[in-house]
Scaffold this motif. Structure first.
Motif, short mmCIF file in Angstrom:
data_model
loop_
_atom_site.label_atom_id
_atom_site.label_comp_id
_atom_site.label_asym_id
_atom_site.label_seq_id
_atom_site.Cartn_x
_atom_site.Cartn_y
_atom_site.Cartn_z
N LYS A 144 0.86 -1.19 0.00
CA LYS A 144 0.00 0.00 0.00
C LYS A 144 0.88 1.23 0.00
O LYS A 144 1.70 1.42 0.90
N CYS A 145 0.75 2.02 -1.02
CA CYS A 145 1.57 3.22 -1.10
C CYS A 145 0.79 4.27 -1.90
O CYS A 145 0.36 4.00 -3.01
N ASP A 146 0.62 5.42 -1.30
CA ASP A 146 -0.18 6.45 -1.98
C ASP A 146 0.67 7.32 -2.91
O ASP A 146 0.16 7.84 -3.90
N GLY A 147 1.92 7.48 -2.58
CA GLY A 147 2.76 8.31 -3.45
C GLY A 147 4.23 8.13 -3.15
O GLY A 147 4.60 7.73 -2.03
N VAL A 148 5.07 8.39 -4.15
CA VAL A 148 6.52 8.23 -3.98
C VAL A 148 7.23 9.49 -4.45
O VAL A 148 6.88 10.08 -5.48
N ILE A 149 8.22 9.90 -3.69
CA ILE A 149 9.14 10.95 -4.13
C ILE A 149 10.43 10.22 -4.51
O ILE A 149 11.01 9.51 -3.67
N GLY A 150 10.85 10.37 -5.75
CA GLY A 150 12.01 9.62 -6.23
C GLY A 150 13.11 10.54 -6.74
O GLY A 150 12.98 11.77 -6.73
N GLN A 151 14.18 9.92 -7.20
CA GLN A 151 15.38 10.66 -7.61
C GLN A 151 15.73 10.41 -9.07
O GLN A 151 15.36 9.38 -9.64
N LEU A 152 16.49 11.33 -9.63
CA LEU A 152 16.83 11.26 -11.06
C LEU A 152 17.72 10.07 -11.41
O LEU A 152 17.90 9.74 -12.58
N THR A 153 18.29 9.43 -10.39
CA THR A 153 19.14 8.26 -10.62
C THR A 153 18.32 6.98 -10.79
O THR A 153 18.88 5.92 -11.05
N GLU A 154 17.02 7.08 -10.57
CA GLU A 154 16.18 5.88 -10.56
C GLU A 154 15.45 5.71 -11.90
O GLU A 154 15.09 6.68 -12.54
N ASP A 155 15.21 4.46 -12.22
CA ASP A 155 14.60 4.14 -13.51
C ASP A 155 13.09 3.97 -13.34
O ASP A 155 12.59 2.88 -13.08
N TRP A 156 12.38 5.08 -13.51
CA TRP A 156 10.93 5.06 -13.32
C TRP A 156 10.25 4.72 -14.63
O TRP A 156 9.88 5.60 -15.41
N GLY A 157 10.07 3.43 -14.86
CA GLY A 157 9.43 2.95 -16.08
C GLY A 157 8.21 2.11 -15.75
O GLY A 157 7.67 2.16 -14.64
N GLU A 158 7.84 1.30 -16.71
CA GLU A 158 6.63 0.47 -16.61
C GLU A 158 6.61 -0.34 -15.29
O GLU A 158 5.59 -0.38 -14.60
N THR A 159 7.75 -0.96 -14.96
CA THR A 159 7.75 -1.85 -13.79
C THR A 159 7.39 -1.09 -12.51
O THR A 159 6.56 -1.55 -11.71
N LEU A 160 8.00 0.07 -12.33
CA LEU A 160 7.73 0.80 -11.08
C LEU A 160 6.34 1.43 -11.07
O LEU A 160 5.67 1.45 -10.04
N PHE A 161 5.91 1.97 -12.21
CA PHE A 161 4.57 2.56 -12.21
C PHE A 161 3.50 1.46 -12.02
O PHE A 161 2.49 1.71 -11.38
N ALA A 162 3.75 0.27 -12.56
CA ALA A 162 2.81 -0.82 -12.35
C ALA A 162 2.78 -1.18 -10.86
O ALA A 162 1.71 -1.38 -10.27
N ALA A 163 3.97 -1.23 -10.24
CA ALA A 163 4.03 -1.58 -8.81
C ALA A 163 3.33 -0.52 -7.96
O ALA A 163 2.59 -0.84 -7.03
N LEU A 164 3.56 0.74 -8.31
CA LEU A 164 2.93 1.82 -7.54
C LEU A 164 1.41 1.77 -7.71
O LEU A 164 0.66 1.93 -6.75
N SER A 165 0.99 1.53 -8.92
CA SER A 165 -0.44 1.47 -9.19
C SER A 165 -1.08 0.30 -8.44
O SER A 165 -2.16 0.45 -7.85
#
Ligand SMILES: NC(=O)C1=CN([C@@H]2O[C@H](COP(=O)(O)OP(=O)(O)OC[C@H]3O[C@@H](n4cnc5c(N)ncnc54)[C@H](O)[C@@H]3O)[C@@H](O)[C@H]2O)C=CC1
Ligand SMILES: O=C(O)C(=O)CO
Length: 468
Positions: A144-165
């Motif tokens: 359960k996670c409502d929101g994430v603050i991330g960093q420019l070094t991280e790879d925010w692609g399909e896998t992470l957005f799917a996990a967050l969703s």
């Protein structure tokens, strides 16, 4: 609450030692006592695992008010239950309704305060690892996670957005203005808002570009190394002769917020003429140089001039100092390559404070070898954190580790904007109308507007725009 804020749990790893560093005032206010007893040596002992928590002095317990609770959701040995692998976190306001994760500790406390005041439980990753992997971040996101603050070094692609969703999250913000590490289409697909932090880092980043321009022009790093090596044995007419900037031409590629701020600094500070290339005209910048030129003329000095180049090559051919400030995308990848380097003057200075891959670094190293009078100032690198072979040996290169936005005010402001982007989406606020007008969000003496400061995919997601 400012100044009182300390996490109530800190640890290096779920198996490692933890320190209670909560401020009693905050903990009492929020009712956050975990299950601890006092051990013989006055350390706190966790009732579940009997691990000592030290030093007690960091957490001034008040006699009979020893903490006690039996809420397993606040247990500090694990991050949320489904995590594949344990990852250490700091928790603020454990009872908060919304779970917001920050993948890194960020400067200042205002961003944390703003979140907890709005009923967020804030979890900050404290893992001793500079660049988190996708797997690490999936573990942080948990169930359960409502929101994430991330960093420019991280790879925010399909896998992470799917996990967050999957975890119910609809908000992500980069703590950066550049978001080339984010696949915005993937975020759109999962209905996740993507925030960034424009405006607050414009001047700080431009100042570093100006610093690198000067360091390269006047060979400051080489001269510093020479001094420290004990090689200075007296003034000499030829010692570390560099370039005079006054009256020369500064070239800016990408005259957006940062490029324009840098151009103004170089024009006004060093009386350089300006040539710039951008897809769009920068009327404000042109007006500034015109007005400054008129001021100089009225005072009997040589006026400065400006020119909007029709092509990037025109800038490369004419400028003595060239600074790169475009976004990184397909159109700017390797914008500076073997051919474009060959177009530049033999004694030109190239500065890059945008993104590493804007420059073909292998070609750059070769060019530096062949042209010892050509100099560069680099804040960013193609394969960060690495430099291409040979670059570190080049005396005509000044290199710093991606610190262009690193002033205290800016970094605290970036954290605030990133937190407010996430908070705004969680609370269903509209998106701020002008992402460049960030001052209302940064005013510490007033509550921020009820809006997300900058959401790059607001249109795609059909988010409402604030009328404030
Ligand atoms: N080194 C560091 O620490 C920092 C790096 N940056 C980088 O700087 C970039 C620019 O930031 P801002 O000035 O705030 O963004 P901005 O959006 O205001 O400016 C970017 C400019 O690049 C221009 N541009 C886009 N494609 C171009 C092309 N093919 N050729 C020429 N110009 C082109 C745009 O029209 C725009 O004017 C960020 O995207 C980020 O990657 C930003 C802050 C700190
Ligand atoms: O904001 C950005 O884009 C950075 O590179 C960090 O300063």
């Amino acid at each position: 609450m400012k100044g009182l804020l300390l996490p109530w749990l800190v640890g290096n790893s779920p198996q490692g030692p933890y320190q209670m560093t909560s401020k009693l005032a905050l903990s009492k206010q929020l009712g956050l006592f975990p299950s601890f007893t006092k051990s013989d040596n006055s350390n706190l002992m966790c009732q579940t695992c009997t691990r000592a928590i030290s030093p007690l002095s960091l957490y001034q317990m008040e006699g009979p008010k020893l903490p006690s609770h039996n809420d397993s959701t606040q247990h500090h040995h694990k991050t949320p239950s489904s995590m594949a692998k344990p990852i250490s976190i700091e928790v603020y306001n454990p009872n908060g309704k919304y779970r917001v994760v920050s993948t890194k500790s960020m400067p200042g406390t205002r961003w944390i305060n703003l979140l907890i005041e709005q009923d967020c439980r804030v979890e900050i990753c404290t893992q001793k690892k500079t660049i988190l992997s996708v797997e690490d971040i999936i573990a942080l996101i948990g169930d359960k996670c409502d929101g994430v603050i991330g960093q420019l070094t991280e790879d925010w692609g399909e896998t992470l957005f799917a996990a967050l969703s999957r975890a119910g999250g609809k908000a992500f913000s980069n703590m950066a203005v550049g978001y080339n590490n984010v696949d915005v289409n993937a975020a759109n697909k999962h209905g996740v808002a993507v925030g960034n932090t424009p405006g607050v880092l414009t001047e700080t980043t431009a100042e570093l570009a100006a610093s690198l321009s000067l360091a390269a022009a006047r060979r400051i790093v080489e001269a510093d190394q020479f001094m420290r090596a004990g090689l200075y044995d007296g003034w000499l007419p030829h010692l570390f002769v560099g370039n005079l900037l006054k009256g020369q031409t500064v070239g800016v590629i990408g005259a957006g917020r940062i490029g324009s701020a840098y151009a103004r600094m170089m024009v006004e500070g060093f009386k350089m003429n300006l040539i710039y290339y951008d897809l769009y005209q920068s009327t404000r910048l042109e007006k500034f140089v015109t007005a400054y030129g008129e001021f100089l003329k009225a005072n009997g000095e040589q006026p400065v001039t400006w020119k909007r180049a029709a092509s990037m090559d025109e800038v490369l051919r004419e400028a003595d100092v060239i600074s790169l400030h475009p976004i990184l995308d397909k159109t700017t990848y390797h914008l500076i390559n073997k051919e474009s380097l060959a177009t530049m003057k033999k004694e030109a200075i190239l500065v890059n404070c945008s993104r590493g891959p804007v420059v073909d670094e292998v070609a750059l190293v070769e060019h530096l070898k062949q042209n010892p009078m050509f100099r560069v100032g680099l804040d960013v690198f193609e394969d960060e954190p690495y430099m291409k072979p040979g670059l570190a040996d080049m005396k005509n290169a000044v290199v710093v580790p991606h610190i262009a936005s690193a002033s205290k005010w800016t970094r605290e402001g970036m954290a605030t904007l990133a937190a407010l982007n996430v908070l705004g989406k969680i609370k269903g606020y509209p998106v701020w109308g002008d992402p460049n007008r960030v001052a209302p969000f940064l005013n510490e003496n007033a509550p921020p507007p009820a809006a997300s400061p900058s959401i790059v995919n607001a249109k795609a997601l059909g988010l409402p725009v604030s009328k404030l």
